[in-house]
Design a protein around this motif. Sequence first.
Motif, PDB file in Angstrom:
ATOM      1  N   GLY A 136      -3.918   5.819   4.527  1.00  0.00           N
ATOM      2  CA  GLY A 136      -4.034   4.383   4.311  1.00  0.00           C
ATOM      3  C   GLY A 136      -5.365   4.076   3.251  1.00  0.00           C
ATOM      4  N   TRP A 137      -6.332   5.113   3.482  1.00  0.00           N
ATOM      5  CA  TRP A 137      -7.216   4.749   2.346  1.00  0.00           C
ATOM      6  C   TRP A 137      -6.860   5.020   0.932  1.00  0.00           C
ATOM      7  N   ASP A 138      -6.267   6.106   0.866  1.00  0.00           N
ATOM      8  CA  ASP A 138      -5.498   6.550  -0.624  1.00  0.00           C
ATOM      9  C   ASP A 138      -4.602   5.486  -1.044  1.00  0.00           C
ATOM     10  N   ILE A 139      -3.845   4.684  -0.225  1.00  0.00           N
ATOM     11  CA  ILE A 139      -2.911   3.734  -0.698  1.00  0.00           C
ATOM     12  C   ILE A 139      -3.686   2.599  -1.096  1.00  0.00           C
ATOM     13  N   ARG A 140      -4.817   2.324  -0.551  1.00  0.00           N
ATOM     14  CA  ARG A 140      -5.711   1.378  -0.685  1.00  0.00           C
ATOM     15  C   ARG A 140      -6.321   1.428  -2.047  1.00  0.00           C
ATOM     16  N   GLU A 141      -6.685   2.784  -2.093  1.00  0.00           N
ATOM     17  CA  GLU A 141      -7.459   2.904  -3.698  1.00  0.00           C
ATOM     18  C   GLU A 141      -6.762   2.973  -4.825  1.00  0.00           C
ATOM     19  N   ARG A 142      -5.256   3.435  -4.552  1.00  0.00           N
ATOM     20  CA  ARG A 142      -4.245   3.473  -5.709  1.00  0.00           C
ATOM     21  C   ARG A 142      -3.945   1.885  -5.868  1.00  0.00           C
ATOM     22  N   ARG A 143      -3.988   0.830  -5.082  1.00  0.00           N
ATOM     23  CA  ARG A 143      -3.801  -0.460  -5.289  1.00  0.00           C
ATOM     24  C   ARG A 143      -4.869  -1.056  -5.678  1.00  0.00           C
ATOM     25  N   SER A 144      -6.126  -0.588  -5.805  1.00  0.00           N
ATOM     26  CA  SER A 144      -7.393  -1.123  -6.477  1.00  0.00           C
ATOM     27  C   SER A 144      -7.514  -0.620  -7.871  1.00  0.00           C
ATOM     28  N   THR A 145      -6.677   0.094  -8.285  1.00  0.00           N
ATOM     29  CA  THR A 145      -6.669   0.672  -9.662  1.00  0.00           C
ATOM     30  C   THR A 145      -5.435  -0.049 -10.697  1.00  0.00           C
ATOM     31  N   ASP A 146      -5.913  -0.609 -11.607  1.00  0.00           N
ATOM     32  CA  ASP A 146      -4.926  -1.359 -12.357  1.00  0.00           C
ATOM     33  C   ASP A 146      -4.163  -0.588 -13.301  1.00  0.00           C
ATOM     34  N   ASP A 147      -3.468  -1.215 -14.131  1.00  0.00           N
ATOM     35  CA  ASP A 147      -2.457  -0.550 -14.903  1.00  0.00           C
ATOM     36  C   ASP A 147      -3.093   0.314 -15.922  1.00  0.00           C
ATOM     37  N   ASN A 148      -4.551  -0.131 -16.511  1.00  0.00           N
ATOM     38  CA  ASN A 148      -4.972   0.354 -17.418  1.00  0.00           C
ATOM     39  C   ASN A 148      -5.982   1.644 -16.976  1.00  0.00           C
ATOM     40  N   GLY A 149      -5.778   1.945 -15.593  1.00  0.00           N
ATOM     41  CA  GLY A 149      -6.772   2.893 -14.903  1.00  0.00           C
ATOM     42  C   GLY A 149      -8.225   2.346 -14.566  1.00  0.00           C
ATOM     43  N   ARG A 150      -8.375   1.030 -14.657  1.00  0.00           N
ATOM     44  CA  ARG A 150      -9.577   0.552 -14.107  1.00  0.00           C
ATOM     45  C   ARG A 150      -9.587   0.610 -12.549  1.00  0.00           C
ATOM     46  N   TYR A 151     -10.838   0.799 -12.137  1.00  0.00           N
ATOM     47  CA  TYR A 151     -10.948   0.680 -10.684  1.00  0.00           C
ATOM     48  C   TYR A 151     -11.653  -0.795 -10.328  1.00  0.00           C
ATOM     49  N   VAL A 152     -11.064  -1.524  -9.761  1.00  0.00           N
ATOM     50  CA  VAL A 152     -11.299  -2.826  -9.246  1.00  0.00           C
ATOM     51  C   VAL A 152     -11.083  -3.359  -8.134  1.00  0.00           C
ATOM     52  N   PRO A 153     -11.975  -2.647  -7.042  1.00  0.00           N
ATOM     53  CA  PRO A 153     -11.663  -3.240  -5.649  1.00  0.00           C
ATOM     54  C   PRO A 153     -11.675  -4.346  -5.289  1.00  0.00           C
ATOM     55  N   ARG A 154     -12.757  -4.981  -5.894  1.00  0.00           N
ATOM     56  CA  ARG A 154     -13.222  -6.311  -5.619  1.00  0.00           C
ATOM     57  C   ARG A 154     -12.120  -7.421  -6.087  1.00  0.00           C
ATOM     58  N   ASP A 155     -11.296  -7.232  -6.789  1.00  0.00           N
ATOM     59  CA  ASP A 155     -10.046  -8.193  -7.063  1.00  0.00           C
ATOM     60  C   ASP A 155      -9.165  -7.885  -5.980  1.00  0.00           C
ATOM     61  N   HIS A 156      -8.998  -7.012  -5.143  1.00  0.00           N
ATOM     62  CA  HIS A 156      -7.933  -6.881  -4.067  1.00  0.00           C
ATOM     63  C   HIS A 156      -8.608  -7.080  -2.812  1.00  0.00           C
ATOM     64  N   CYS A 157      -9.812  -6.589  -2.780  1.00  0.00           N
ATOM     65  CA  CYS A 157     -10.410  -6.603  -1.099  1.00  0.00           C
ATOM     66  C   CYS A 157     -11.862  -7.439  -1.163  1.00  0.00           C
ATOM     67  N   ALA A 158     -12.042  -8.161  -0.163  1.00  0.00           N
ATOM     68  CA  ALA A 158     -13.155  -8.910   0.010  1.00  0.00           C
ATOM     69  C   ALA A 158     -14.707  -7.780   0.025  1.00  0.00           C
ATOM     70  N   HIS A 159     -15.750  -8.351  -0.352  1.00  0.00           N
ATOM     71  CA  HIS A 159     -16.690  -7.492  -0.345  1.00  0.00           C
ATOM     72  C   HIS A 159     -17.016  -7.091   1.116  1.00  0.00           C
ATOM     73  N   PRO A 160     -17.337  -5.770   1.153  1.00  0.00           N
ATOM     74  CA  PRO A 160     -17.480  -5.058   2.432  1.00  0.00           C
ATOM     75  C   PRO A 160     -18.376  -5.534   3.274  1.00  0.00           C
ATOM     76  N   ILE A 161     -19.444  -6.310   2.973  1.00  0.00           N
ATOM     77  CA  ILE A 161     -20.443  -6.897   3.881  1.00  0.00           C
ATOM     78  C   ILE A 161     -19.733  -8.079   4.659  1.00  0.00           C
ATOM     79  N   LEU A 162     -18.725  -9.008   4.052  1.00  0.00           N
ATOM     80  CA  LEU A 162     -18.050  -9.861   4.560  1.00  0.00           C
ATOM     81  C   LEU A 162     -17.097  -9.298   5.776  1.00  0.00           C
ATOM     82  N   VAL A 163     -16.656  -8.474   5.442  1.00  0.00           N
ATOM     83  CA  VAL A 163     -15.783  -7.674   6.474  1.00  0.00           C
ATOM     84  C   VAL A 163     -16.276  -7.146   7.482  1.00  0.00           C
ATOM     85  N   ILE A 164     -17.562  -6.406   7.238  1.00  0.00           N
ATOM     86  CA  ILE A 164     -18.649  -5.872   8.442  1.00  0.00           C
ATOM     87  C   ILE A 164     -18.935  -6.952   9.391  1.00  0.00           C
TER      88      ILE A 164
END
Length: 366
Positions: A136-164
């Motif tokens: 599941g983590w690997d799927i999430r990480e692929r989803r957080s990488t855009d078409d140009n190969g940029r890693y943009v997790p905060r575009d897709h997932c909330a800041h982890p402190i809010l989740v914690i």
Amino acid sequence: MVKEKLPPEPFGNLIRSDFWFRDGNIVILAGSAAFKVHRGQLERHSEVFSDLFSIPQPEEQELVDGCPCVVLQDCPSDVCYFLSALYDGLYFKKSRSSDFPAIAAVLRLSSKYLVEHLRQRCLARLDSDWPSTLTGWDIRERRSTDDNGRYVPRDHCAHPILVIELALDMNLPSILPAALYDLSRYGPSKIMTGTVSPTTAFERLISQLHGSPLPLEKPVRLSRDLLCRTLRGREATQRYMAGFIAKELHCRPPAENCLNRTEKDSPSRVCHESFYFIMLNILRSVGGIACGRDADPLYTLIQASEMLTRTDFSDGQRQCGLKLCQSCKADFAVAASKARQEVWTLLPEWFGFVEGDKQNSLLDLD
């Protein structure tokens, strides 16, 4: 729908929300907000509201716009998101971090008022963004990488402190390891700085009604205990990679059936050189040269495995791949794969939730 102030006292300071139906027959009051909705809609989805409305009411009671009212001790923003989900459904066309205020609000109230289908939908989304499995983590990480190969997790997932914060509030231990691991990948100063609460739909409504600016962003920071857990976990990930380098790459022997063992002058020389090259690249990553991923062993180990098949290295004259034999490639690929699974398994221990074979309470953070 036009929004306006309600008429005279004692309800004159209330604000009509988007949920103000002309044929509504019950008014929900929460803080400064009023929602004129349908009693049947609430009863149909929530046994708590069904039981509440079954209680006999006094003949003489104050009415709002000709309807009886119910006062909820919930924040107006949460009620707004909750009613939106009840009437319009809770759908996510694409995974966006901006969905989080709605997810958190609906989860809180669907749990409180026993609206199970909404609760399960929120939990499913949280599990997708903060999975409990490595797959599941690997799927999430692929989803957080855009078409140009940029890693943009905060575009897709909330800041982890809010989740914690939400996980602790709602007793959701399964999403804590992924959230803490995600947070630990920030530098220490960013971890300590924290984040800010996102603006809610109700806050935007108030701003529009009064022509006033949005409220100041509220800082959200970890408690001292969680801060210590996060930084210790970060240290543990870096120690693990140092151990992996020492055990699996530094002076790594070739595979038992290495195809380059037959070289006369220096048996398996090209395999040794290739492992040394992989080690140097991993050290670059662990040292922070790979921006923002210096405490991310799951990513670093994927990079190491991908080097086995890449053909974009240079020998000074042309692009080429590593000259590892197939046996040594397969041997190292197995080691890297096992290490990734071990990292994932160790996350609860690294962040202080498991001690040996004994599991502590994930939520006992006092």
